[in-house]
Design a protein around this motif. Structure first.
Motif, mmCIF file in Angstrom:
data_model
loop_
_atom_site.group_PDB
_atom_site.id
_atom_site.type_symbol
_atom_site.label_atom_id
_atom_site.label_comp_id
_atom_site.label_asym_id
_atom_site.label_seq_id
_atom_site.Cartn_x
_atom_site.Cartn_y
_atom_site.Cartn_z
ATOM 1 N N SER A 218 0.817 -1.200 0.000
ATOM 2 C CA SER A 218 0.000 0.000 0.000
ATOM 3 C C SER A 218 0.854 1.255 0.000
ATOM 4 O O SER A 218 0.530 2.243 -0.666
ATOM 5 C CB SER A 218 -0.920 -0.007 1.224
ATOM 6 O OG SER A 218 -1.743 1.135 1.254
ATOM 7 N N ILE A 228 -3.195 4.368 5.288
ATOM 8 C CA ILE A 228 -2.594 3.097 5.715
ATOM 9 C C ILE A 228 -2.991 2.780 7.151
ATOM 10 O O ILE A 228 -3.351 1.640 7.477
ATOM 11 C CB ILE A 228 -1.067 3.167 5.574
ATOM 12 C CG1 ILE A 228 -0.675 3.273 4.095
ATOM 13 C CG2 ILE A 228 -0.407 1.934 6.201
ATOM 14 C CD1 ILE A 228 0.804 3.483 3.862
ATOM 15 N N HIS A 232 -5.593 -0.270 7.026
ATOM 16 C CA HIS A 232 -4.871 -1.527 7.151
ATOM 17 C C HIS A 232 -4.466 -1.870 8.587
ATOM 18 O O HIS A 232 -4.560 -3.031 8.990
ATOM 19 C CB HIS A 232 -3.604 -1.492 6.274
ATOM 20 C CG HIS A 232 -3.888 -1.309 4.819
ATOM 21 N ND1 HIS A 232 -4.543 -2.260 4.070
ATOM 22 C CD2 HIS A 232 -3.613 -0.284 3.971
ATOM 23 C CE1 HIS A 232 -4.660 -1.845 2.816
ATOM 24 N NE2 HIS A 232 -4.100 -0.639 2.730
#
Length: 322
Positions: A218, A228, A232
């Motif tokens: 990413s 991010i 994530h």
């Protein structure tokens, strides 16, 4: 991945099929099997569910309105529970020195205690997760500042810090307005003493997650730091946070009760479980044991149930412990 861009007649069928598959996956999961296998967890969950339902419906199921002073009668003061000699069928668990119904006081007090405990835990989770992710993701000076501040906060006893916050608030806020701000002050004080554990746990997990391949991919694709962290890292560090929050809720409720018992929590006209225990403790040795016994028993059941659920979640969500 299922696409929802179907004709109007097809899309609802697709959604119902997907929901049915998700429900079937949940009913067949190991987590649900472990839940029904643990009888103590089922009992704890049932107690929590009943208590939460009573709290949410306290204004409707309470036999008396404890905030309506016109209904108080000093002739009904200090009545024992209805099954004892001298009891009144109108007051199942007896009355206090002001003639207020103990059962109604417990229902209203339960509502206040759960609201303060729940909001304080939510604020602690939000603050702890945010600082923990920032600390573990960026490292360096950011990590050092946040973690040293967390260590300093951990060195201060919880009750001492909450007493300090409450004392400062009583000096700054006028006395006539203190009753209106008491719930917010109490909630903020408890929240400020609970975020450190979340931050330290999330920091360690973030340091592991930020080196994973999907995070690196990413980052290479051009995603910014905020994307991010939110997309994530945060979803992958919430599992232990859920366990900690369940355990912390019982502690937060006990902390609120302790502060109210010490006289620096909720005012007497806004009864919480701690306030009821504090008032009833003054008459414990004069024979009116029911004024303190029933609120104290409810507080113990509530705290113990949340702690048992937290312990079960810790075992169920950890494959090694399971």
């Amino acid at each position: 991945m299922i696409n929802d861009n179907f004709p109007p007649a097809v899309a609802p069928v697709r959604r119902r099929t997907r929901m049915a598959q998700q429900w079937r996956a949940f009913t067949d999961s190991d987590l649900l099997w472990l839940f029904w296998r643990s009888k103590s967890t089922v009992v704890a969950f049932t107690c929590c569910l009943i208590i939460l339902l009573c709290s949410l419906t306290s204004h409707w199921i309470a036999p008396h309105n404890v905030f309506d002073t016109t209904t108080f009668d000093l002739m009904d003061s200090e009545l024992p529970p209805s099954w004892m000699s001298g009891g009144d069928a109108r007051f199942w668990l007896g009355t206090d020195v002001q003639g207020r119904d103990i059962l109604s006081l417990m229902l209203y007090g339960l509502n206040i205690s759960l609201i303060i405990g729940g909001i304080s835990v939510l604020l602690s989770v939000l603050l702890g997760v945010a600082l923990g992710v920032l600390s573990g993701y960026f490292g360096g000076l950011v990590d050092t500042v946040i973690m040293r501040f967390a260590d300093a906060m951990l060195s201060i006893p919880t009750i001492m810090f909450t007493l300090l916050v409450s004392g400062v608030a009583r000096v700054v806020i006028p006395k006539e307005l203190m009753g209106h701000f008491a719930p917010a002050i109490l909630t903020g004080a408890i929240a400020l003493t609970g975020w450190m554990q979340y931050a330290r746990t999330v920091r360690g997990l973030t340091m592991l997650e930020k080196g994973r391949e999907y995070v690196m991919a990413s980052r290479i694709s051009g995603a910014n730091h905020l994307h991010i962290m939110l997309r994530h890292i945060v979803p992958n560090v919430l599992r232990p946070v859920l366990v900690m929050a369940t355990l912390h809720l019982g502690v937060a409720i006990l902390t609120e009760a302790t502060l109210s018992f010490l006289g620096v929590g909720m005012p007497p006209d806004q009864p919480s479980l701690g306030t009821l225990i504090n008032e009833g403790n003054q008459y414990l040795f004069s024979g009116q044991w029911w004024i303190v016994a029933f609120p104290a028993a409810l507080l113990v059941i509530l705290s113990l149930s949340f702690n048992m659920l937290g312990d079960w979640l810790l075992d169920a969500l950890n494959p090694k412990l399971r």
